[in-house]
Design an enzyme around this catalytic site. Sequence first.
Site, short mmCIF file in Angstrom:
data_model
loop_
_atom_site.label_atom_id
_atom_site.label_comp_id
_atom_site.label_asym_id
_atom_site.label_seq_id
_atom_site.Cartn_x
_atom_site.Cartn_y
_atom_site.Cartn_z
N ASN A 99 -7.14 -2.24 5.83
CA ASN A 99 -6.79 -3.02 7.01
C ASN A 99 -5.28 -3.15 7.22
O ASN A 99 -4.82 -3.37 8.34
CB ASN A 99 -7.42 -4.42 6.88
CG ASN A 99 -6.82 -5.42 7.85
OD1 ASN A 99 -7.13 -5.40 9.04
ND2 ASN A 99 -5.93 -6.29 7.37
N TYR B 86 2.50 4.20 16.34
CA TYR B 86 1.30 3.44 15.96
C TYR B 86 0.02 4.17 16.38
O TYR B 86 -0.91 4.34 15.58
CB TYR B 86 1.38 2.06 16.63
CG TYR B 86 0.23 1.14 16.36
CD1 TYR B 86 0.16 0.43 15.16
CD2 TYR B 86 -0.78 0.96 17.30
CE1 TYR B 86 -0.90 -0.43 14.91
CE2 TYR B 86 -1.84 0.09 17.07
CZ TYR B 86 -1.89 -0.60 15.87
OH TYR B 86 -2.93 -1.45 15.63
N LYS C 28 -3.20 5.56 14.18
CA LYS C 28 -4.56 5.04 14.37
C LYS C 28 -5.52 6.15 14.79
O LYS C 28 -6.70 6.14 14.44
CB LYS C 28 -4.55 3.89 15.38
CG LYS C 28 -3.75 2.66 14.89
CD LYS C 28 -4.34 2.11 13.62
CE LYS C 28 -3.59 0.94 13.04
NZ LYS C 28 -4.17 0.44 11.80
N VAL D 204 0.82 -1.22 0.00
CA VAL D 204 0.00 0.00 0.00
C VAL D 204 0.85 1.27 0.00
O VAL D 204 0.31 2.37 -0.15
CB VAL D 204 -1.02 0.03 1.18
CG1 VAL D 204 -2.04 -1.08 1.03
CG2 VAL D 204 -0.32 -0.01 2.53
N ALA E 177 -0.41 7.28 16.98
CA ALA E 177 -0.58 8.52 16.19
C ALA E 177 -1.25 8.20 14.85
O ALA E 177 -2.14 8.93 14.40
CB ALA E 177 0.77 9.19 15.95
N ILE F 252 -6.91 -8.45 19.88
CA ILE F 252 -7.35 -9.51 18.98
C ILE F 252 -6.24 -10.54 18.79
O ILE F 252 -5.06 -10.18 18.66
CB ILE F 252 -7.73 -8.93 17.59
CG1 ILE F 252 -8.69 -7.74 17.74
CG2 ILE F 252 -8.34 -10.01 16.70
CD1 ILE F 252 -9.99 -8.02 18.45
P1 NDP Z 1 -1.25 -8.73 10.86
O1 NDP Z 1 0.14 -8.23 11.00
O2 NDP Z 1 -1.59 -10.09 11.33
O3 NDP Z 1 -1.75 -8.58 9.37
C1 NDP Z 1 -1.56 -7.39 8.66
C2 NDP Z 1 -1.23 -7.74 7.24
O4 NDP Z 1 -0.93 -6.53 6.53
C3 NDP Z 1 0.02 -8.62 7.15
O5 NDP Z 1 -0.15 -9.62 6.20
C4 NDP Z 1 1.05 -7.61 6.72
O6 NDP Z 1 2.21 -8.13 6.09
C5 NDP Z 1 0.25 -6.74 5.79
N1 NDP Z 1 0.95 -5.53 5.46
C6 NDP Z 1 1.91 -4.89 6.17
N2 NDP Z 1 2.39 -3.85 5.49
C7 NDP Z 1 1.73 -3.82 4.32
C8 NDP Z 1 1.81 -3.00 3.17
N3 NDP Z 1 2.68 -1.98 3.11
N4 NDP Z 1 0.99 -3.24 2.13
C9 NDP Z 1 0.13 -4.27 2.17
N5 NDP Z 1 0.02 -5.11 3.20
C10 NDP Z 1 0.82 -4.89 4.28
O7 NDP Z 1 -2.16 -7.62 11.61
P2 NDP Z 1 -3.57 -7.78 12.35
O8 NDP Z 1 -4.45 -8.69 11.59
O9 NDP Z 1 -3.33 -8.02 13.78
O10 NDP Z 1 -4.12 -6.28 12.25
C11 NDP Z 1 -4.85 -5.82 11.10
C12 NDP Z 1 -5.19 -4.35 11.30
O11 NDP Z 1 -5.93 -4.18 12.49
C13 NDP Z 1 -3.96 -3.47 11.41
O12 NDP Z 1 -4.19 -2.24 10.78
C14 NDP Z 1 -3.82 -3.29 12.90
O13 NDP Z 1 -3.15 -2.10 13.22
C15 NDP Z 1 -5.27 -3.26 13.34
N6 NDP Z 1 -5.46 -3.64 14.74
C16 NDP Z 1 -5.07 -4.88 15.20
C17 NDP Z 1 -5.25 -5.22 16.54
C18 NDP Z 1 -4.87 -6.55 17.09
O14 NDP Z 1 -5.03 -6.76 18.30
N7 NDP Z 1 -4.37 -7.49 16.30
C19 NDP Z 1 -5.82 -4.26 17.49
C20 NDP Z 1 -6.19 -2.99 16.88
C21 NDP Z 1 -6.00 -2.72 15.56
P3 NDP Z 1 3.61 -8.21 6.97
O15 NDP Z 1 3.45 -9.35 7.86
O16 NDP Z 1 4.66 -8.39 5.92
O17 NDP Z 1 3.75 -6.92 7.71
#
Ligand code: NDP
Length: 245
Positions: free
Chosen positions: A88, A153, A157, A62, A155, A186
């Site tokens: 996401n 992070y 969100k 992204v 900032a 989560i």
């Molecule tokens: P994960 O790290 O499990 O999944 C996120 C995915 O996004 C990974 O596959 C990651 O790849 C990918 N990603 C990272 N950078 C990029 C990029 N530049 N372009 C495209 N894809 C990318 O995260 P979660 O499922 O835990 O979280 C998902 C969202 O929810 C995030 O935005 C997170 O901040 C938010 N969130 C999560 C919480 C939690 O408790 N898990 C709580 C609150 C919010 P890679 O592994 O290579 O980075």
Amino acid sequence: MKRLEGQVAIITGGARGIGAGVCNVFCEAGATVALWDVLDGEVTVQEIRARGGDIFFQKVDVTDKNQIAASVQYIMDTYGKIDILINNAGIIRDRSFTKMSDEEWHSVLNVNLTGTYNTTKAVLPHMREAGYGRIVSASSVNALLGAFGQTNYAATKAGLIGFTKSLAREVGKYGITANAVAPGFIKTAMTESMPEAVIKAGIAQIPVRRIGTPEDIAYAYLYLASKEAGFVNGEVLNVNGGIIS
Ligand code: NDP
């Protein structure tokens, strides 16, 4: 008729964690899903296809506007529309503020905030033309609470909340809504690396006394992405078991 029947959705960061849960739930709801990720999303795609889902993988970072433009073009050429964008994708690079490097600061802003800007910028003109769209972005409970080691992070969100509320005011008149989901604690790779004691202490703070699942979050996305949520605009839906509302 399924809730997202005939609709085309992009889900960024869909290869694993919450994003993979959203892909699964949206496919079950009848959507055609473009799974975008920097990671290989083929395993997730194959699992969902085996259950009958209509989903395909596009390797999209992204932060890369060229990859985004090419992938949007492919979707438009193939399906003629994009109804839903789920922003996401997100990363953490936790470090207490005094020790945080410029790289840790900028990389988190670049993916979480500018990444959402990039994808929205590319998709919005097509939604405007169609007179319909649902944009839902991933905030976090830590945008509201703050968290030790997460100035970068939190900032981003919190920034996504301002982004969403402002965008909502601009695009509502085109039949497009912009909302955010703020997940709590989560169970994903992002949280799995935490020490057992930290996880236990975290759960003790949650009124429903359990850690959330990707599906808990995916159903919140499903609602905000649905046609039925057309009067919900600029909202932040907290999905955190009751820690904060
Ligand atoms: P994960 O790290 O499990 O999944 C996120 C995915 O996004 C990974 O596959 C990651 O790849 C990918 N990603 C990272 N950078 C990029 C990029 N530049 N372009 C495209 N894809 C990318 O995260 P979660 O499922 O835990 O979280 C998902 C969202 O929810 C995030 O935005 C997170 O901040 C938010 N969130 C999560 C919480 C939690 O408790 N898990 C709580 C609150 C919010 P890679 O592994 O290579 O980075």
